[in-house]
Design a protein around this motif. Structure first.
Motif, PDB file in Angstrom:
ATOM      1  N   LYS A   4      45.118  23.364  -8.059  1.00  0.00           N
ATOM      2  CA  LYS A   4      46.181  23.585  -7.067  1.00  0.00           C
ATOM      3  C   LYS A   4      45.636  23.468  -5.645  1.00  0.00           C
ATOM      4  CE  LYS A   4      49.309  26.780  -7.809  1.00  0.00           C
ATOM      5  NZ  LYS A   4      49.992  28.021  -8.214  1.00  0.00           N
ATOM      6  N   ASP A  56      53.039  25.170 -12.080  1.00  0.00           N
ATOM      7  CA  ASP A  56      51.829  25.516 -12.823  1.00  0.00           C
ATOM      8  C   ASP A  56      51.754  24.871 -14.203  1.00  0.00           C
ATOM      9  OD1 ASP A  56      51.100  26.987 -10.646  1.00  0.00           O
ATOM     10  OD2 ASP A  56      51.093  28.934 -11.672  1.00  0.00           O
ATOM     11  N   ASP A  98      54.104  28.523  -7.505  1.00  0.00           N
ATOM     12  CA  ASP A  98      53.780  28.668  -8.922  1.00  0.00           C
ATOM     13  C   ASP A  98      54.699  27.885  -9.854  1.00  0.00           C
ATOM     14  OD1 ASP A  98      51.728  30.380  -8.225  1.00  0.00           O
ATOM     15  OD2 ASP A  98      52.936  32.191  -8.506  1.00  0.00           O
TER      16      ASP A  98
END
Length: 142
Positions: free
Chosen positions: A21, A32, A29
């Motif tokens: 990331k 993810d 998030d």
């Protein structure tokens, strides 16, 4: 001739999600899962291209050594540890000083008495940490 079976993929996080990331400059998030699957795909692609495992795996197998060969290349290179290496049917491993690991994928035998026998082996292949150049290539493929 080798008979090889890949037994277990040993859990190991070679490229942490947070590192990927940061490389991608993503802070949220919600991506993810996508990034995690991209990491897995990039590592599998690198393994396929290189011809050896990056993620740790346990490999078991057997081979027949017809002629004495000073060096024998084991499949799926970067050997971390040989966990079993014995004559087929024996309960005792060969003495550790009767062979050595070379270049991460070869075994050099020190005893010429081993020819004409079948051997069983198991070893851990892969890396504890990705080499820098491979890590850079994996990150580039995200």
């Amino acid at each position: 001739m080798f008979k090889v079976k890949i037994c277990n993929i040993l859990e190991h996080n070679l490229l942490p999600l947070i590192e990927a990331k940061n490389y991608l400059r993503v802070s949220a998030d919600h991506e993810d899962d996508f990034i995690s699957s991209s990491i897995e795909s990039a590592i599998l692609y690198a393994e396929s291209y290189l011809g050896y495992f990056l993620k740790k795996r346990e490999i078991i197998g057997s081979f027949y050594l017809e002629n004495y060969e000073e060096e024998l290349s084991l499949p799926h290179g970067n050997i971390i540890e040989i966990t079993k290496f014995r004559e087929k049917g024996s309960l005792e491993d060969l003495e550790a000083d009767s062979y050595e690991i070379l270049d991460g994928y070869k075994i050099k035998f020190k005893n010429k008495e081993i020819k004409g026998k079948e051997y069983e082996f198991s070893y851990i292949s892969g890396f504890d940490e990705l080499p820098h150049m491979i890590k850079s290539a994996v990150l580039t493929h995200l």
